[in-house]
Write a protein that holds these residues in place. Sequence first.
Motif, mmCIF file in Angstrom:
data_model
loop_
_atom_site.group_PDB
_atom_site.id
_atom_site.type_symbol
_atom_site.label_atom_id
_atom_site.label_comp_id
_atom_site.label_asym_id
_atom_site.label_seq_id
_atom_site.Cartn_x
_atom_site.Cartn_y
_atom_site.Cartn_z
ATOM 1 N N ASN A 207 25.797 -29.202 37.371
ATOM 2 C CA ASN A 207 26.726 -28.249 37.981
ATOM 3 C C ASN A 207 27.132 -27.134 37.024
ATOM 4 N N ASN A 208 26.502 -27.059 35.852
ATOM 5 C CA ASN A 208 26.779 -25.958 34.922
ATOM 6 C C ASN A 208 26.002 -24.696 35.288
ATOM 7 N N PHE A 209 25.066 -24.831 36.197
ATOM 8 C CA PHE A 209 24.209 -23.703 36.559
ATOM 9 C C PHE A 209 24.309 -23.456 38.057
ATOM 10 N N HIS A 210 24.560 -22.193 38.415
ATOM 11 C CA HIS A 210 24.645 -21.857 39.837
ATOM 12 C C HIS A 210 24.136 -20.437 40.039
ATOM 13 N N GLN A 211 23.470 -20.235 41.163
ATOM 14 C CA GLN A 211 22.895 -18.925 41.444
ATOM 15 C C GLN A 211 23.047 -18.601 42.924
ATOM 16 N N ILE A 212 23.498 -17.386 43.209
ATOM 17 C CA ILE A 212 23.608 -16.923 44.588
ATOM 18 C C ILE A 212 23.050 -15.509 44.678
ATOM 19 N N ASN A 213 22.599 -15.138 45.860
ATOM 20 C CA ASN A 213 22.132 -13.778 46.086
ATOM 21 C C ASN A 213 23.310 -12.881 46.444
ATOM 22 N N VAL A 214 23.393 -11.753 45.777
ATOM 23 C CA VAL A 214 24.474 -10.797 45.996
ATOM 24 C C VAL A 214 23.871 -9.460 46.405
#
Length: 278
Positions: free
Chosen positions: A256-263
């Motif tokens: 859970n230290n890494f997260h990615q979303i499209n913006v």
Amino acid sequence: MKPNIKTATQTEDLGATQTVDPGAIVQVQLDSIVSVNLKEFLSDQKSLDLIVTELLKPNSQFWIERAKKQILMSTYRFIYRSAYFEGKFQLPLTQPEYWHFELHGNPKRDHSINGQDSVYMSYSWSTYILTDYESPGISEPQLETIGGQWVEPFILPADPYNLIQRTGYACIDEDTYQAGIPCQWIDITDHNTTNSPITAPLTAHMNPDNMLCEGQLVLDAQGDFIWEPTNFTDVNGGTVFKQKCVTGTNPSTLANNFHQINVTVPTDGNGYVTVRME
């Protein structure tokens, strides 16, 4: 500190034929301790003695203002409760001018708060939220019925100002967040959105160098931390050390230290503009 904030609903049963919303009152209470951590002054005994002498004098306004700062650090959790509890929604507090404080006894100095040398004051706090009849039950199911109660656990800093000094305003609530702090913005000026919007991944990677232990700290035979060198250096060229740590074998520990979303960045003139006032 682990105070509990207790809420309870009060209203009147005006009968099934009542067409006007009778409203509801939510009573909110807290019992806590607020302190001044003396660690910063231990190296100067003369200054420490003067500071402690002043802190032990009766000064209710000083402790109330400090307690206000501590309580305001619950703002973020109360507003975004749905992110912490399933089926629960925001329960914003009233403004500080509607708060009531009761200080208990006189200031004390000892090491009872996590072994820290502190001067502290015990206090009780309360306020009343006036709202419509349905809202308490929507925000908190336990408050749906008249007389319903809910205890919300919090971990608040005993010395709220010491937390601000340590973090430089990071990881605290909006009450003390300052938008002009460096490194709080992402520079996207190299993306040309004159003719069309751009969608790209926004990535957050927490603790990438494992400077923060997310497992079990390793202690020596005396029970003290073991420090190990890192590849980082300080402003004087010296080696930066970190506490030795054995990271847990559970993959979710670091996942859970890494997260990615499209913006999506909109075309020019269709986004938001922020202005810093000097």
